[in-house]
Design a protein around this motif. Structure first.
Motif, PDB file in Angstrom:
ATOM      1  N   SER A 168       0.828  -1.536   0.030  1.00 54.51           N
ATOM      2  CA  SER A 168       0.075   0.099  -0.272  1.00 54.51           C
ATOM      3  C   SER A 168       0.571   1.317  -0.179  1.00 54.51           C
ATOM      4  N   GLY A 169       2.087   0.925   0.166  1.00 55.16           N
ATOM      5  CA  GLY A 169       2.998   2.033   0.732  1.00 55.16           C
ATOM      6  C   GLY A 169       4.067   2.176   1.472  1.00 55.16           C
ATOM      7  N   VAL A 170       4.479   3.526   1.732  1.00 51.06           N
ATOM      8  CA  VAL A 170       6.133   3.990   2.795  1.00 51.06           C
ATOM      9  C   VAL A 170       5.843   4.430   3.524  1.00 51.06           C
ATOM     10  N   ILE A 171       5.928   4.152   4.373  1.00 53.83           N
ATOM     11  CA  ILE A 171       5.799   5.025   5.760  1.00 53.83           C
ATOM     12  C   ILE A 171       7.217   5.369   6.485  1.00 53.83           C
ATOM     13  N   VAL A 172       7.811   6.723   7.063  1.00 52.90           N
ATOM     14  CA  VAL A 172       8.999   7.024   7.621  1.00 52.90           C
ATOM     15  C   VAL A 172       8.751   7.012   8.962  1.00 52.90           C
ATOM     16  N   LEU A 173       9.362   6.225   9.954  1.00 55.34           N
ATOM     17  CA  LEU A 173       7.985   6.807  11.740  1.00 55.34           C
ATOM     18  C   LEU A 173      10.171   7.036  12.247  1.00 55.34           C
ATOM     19  N   ASP A 174       9.227   8.639  12.971  1.00 57.21           N
ATOM     20  CA  ASP A 174      10.762   8.739  14.227  1.00 57.21           C
ATOM     21  C   ASP A 174      11.066   7.571  15.149  1.00 57.21           C
ATOM     22  N   PRO A 175      12.316   7.162  15.573  1.00 51.18           N
ATOM     23  CA  PRO A 175      11.956   6.220  15.774  1.00 51.18           C
ATOM     24  C   PRO A 175      11.936   6.402  17.314  1.00 51.18           C
ATOM     25  N   ALA A 176      12.059   7.380  17.864  1.00 49.99           N
ATOM     26  CA  ALA A 176      11.341   7.573  19.509  1.00 49.99           C
ATOM     27  C   ALA A 176       9.941   6.951  19.870  1.00 49.99           C
ATOM     28  N   ARG A 177       9.611   6.869  18.080  1.00 53.58           N
ATOM     29  CA  ARG A 177       7.461   7.158  18.123  1.00 53.58           C
ATOM     30  C   ARG A 177       7.062   5.406  17.887  1.00 53.58           C
ATOM     31  N   ALA A 178       8.109   4.512  17.021  1.00 57.04           N
ATOM     32  CA  ALA A 178       7.713   3.477  16.342  1.00 57.04           C
ATOM     33  C   ALA A 178       6.952   3.208  17.392  1.00 57.04           C
ATOM     34  N   ARG A 179       7.314   2.646  17.775  1.00 55.77           N
ATOM     35  CA  ARG A 179       7.116   1.498  18.869  1.00 55.77           C
ATOM     36  C   ARG A 179       5.264   1.445  19.157  1.00 55.77           C
ATOM     37  N   ALA A 180       4.726   2.759  19.986  1.00 55.99           N
ATOM     38  CA  ALA A 180       3.720   2.879  20.169  1.00 55.99           C
ATOM     39  C   ALA A 180       2.674   3.427  19.116  1.00 55.99           C
ATOM     40  N   VAL A 181       3.164   3.364  17.802  1.00 52.36           N
ATOM     41  CA  VAL A 181       2.691   3.186  16.237  1.00 52.36           C
ATOM     42  C   VAL A 181       2.389   2.253  16.558  1.00 52.36           C
TER      43      VAL A 181
END
Length: 221
Positions: A168-181
């Protein structure tokens, strides 16, 4: 001139495994930012990979720095390529595919075209790009930058960001909030399994979701 910054710290293996349980479309129910342009699409549908962003910016017809990078990348990296707006020259082809695969790179994401799709399929290299092109870059040795903030599909990407790619696509996340997301998205996916079971048992979607009550409350009679 070539700007070369150090390779970023890699995100933990357990976070990678957690992210790879997540569908980008589920995150799309929660977030509206972090997504690259939807026209940067999967060459191999059905793949879902997560890893650490390694960024590279290369201009126009010059791919010397991308060749150089194949000797520096590590298992678990996702290479994101800022093409400076060039939608004509394919910087990523069969040779780069093989070199990146042998280095353990999880995926490539190019804000521009790629080439040699049959080789990408043969090598089984997860790849996202803006489609194919027969016109390729050359080894010109002009300029570029590695591991600096780049723009890929309208999204600012920093080296070391967490990257999740699927059909469906590509998402980029701040590692500090990636776990919560990721944890929130997984919970939503588990709830969806329950919802689908309720549908199979005969309940209607608008009754489960609350849409029926919303519509009836404002229905013109």
């Amino acid at each position: 001139m070539f700007v070369i910054e150090p390779m970023p710290p890699q995100i933990p293996d357990d976070l990678v495994a957690l992210l790879e349980r997540v569908e980008t479309a589920t995150v799309g129910h929660v977030l509206h930012s972090g997504f690259v342009d939807r026209r940067i699409a999967a060459v191999l549908p059905g793949k879902r990979v997560a890893g650490t962003a390694v960024t590279i910016r290369i201009p126009h017809a010059d791919s010397a720095l991308l060749h150089w990078l194949t000797a520096e990348v590590r298992p678990g990296d996702v290479v994101l390529v800022d093409r400076c707006g060039d939608d004509r020259h394919a910087c990523w082809g069969g040779v780069i595919t093989n070199a990146m695969k042998l280095a353990g790179v999880k995926a490539g994401v190019v804000d521009g075209p790629a080439t040699d799709f049959s080789e990408i399929v043969r090598v089984d290299m997860p790849m996202w790009c803006r489609g194919p092109s027969s016109i390729t870059t050359k080894l010109l040795g002009l300029e570029g930058a590695v591991n600096v903030p780049v723009s890929v599909g309208g999204q600012v990407v920093h080296p070391g960001d967490a990257v999740l790619c699927d059909e469906s696509g590509v998402i980029v996340l701040d590692p500090a909030r990636a776990r919560a997301v990721a944890e929130k998205a997984i919970a939503m996916q588990e709830n969806e399994i329950v919802l689908l079971d309720r549908l199979r048992r005969g309940e209607k979607l608008p009754d489960i979701s609350g849409a029926r009550a919303m519509v009836e409350a404002k229905r013109v009679r």
